[in-house]
Design a protein around this motif. Structure first.
Motif: not given
Length: 103
Positions: A29, A31, A35, A50
């Motif tokens: 992802t 991220l 997070t 997200s």
């Protein structure tokens, strides 16, 4: 789903069902681990992009539905009685659970 925790729980369940490790999800992802963890725990008001990224990696699709139809998607939509676990029953009924001494 109405809360961040419910969204996080749904994402966690999908992650567990697909046996995807946190590190894999972080990599796929883009991220940060912080997070992602906050999103999965429902503690972070994450960007919608997200949430989309995590959902896509978990094989989920986000949908907006009219409130009138949303109740038909809930876990107990058919009116089925919830299943009570042995632990819940023991907590509800004093004396239902007895400890035994080991020989």
């Amino acid at each position: 789903m109405k809360t961040l925790i419910e969204v996080g729980n749904a994402l966690q369940e999908a992650r567990a069902a697909r046996k995807i490790k946190m590190g894999q999800l972080v990599d796929s992802t883009g991220l940060t681990a912080v997070t992602l963890r906050g999103l999965l725990e429902g503690k972070t008001d994450a960007r919608l992009s997200s949430v989309f990224a995590v959902a896509q990696e978990l094989g989920l699709e986000l949908m907006l539905v009219p409130k009138e139809l949303a109740s038909s998607f809930s876990d107990n939509a058919a009116g089925a009685a919830p299943v009570e676990s042995a632990v819940e029953r023991a907590l509800r009924e004093p004396g239902a659970f007895k400890l035994r001494r080991m020989p």
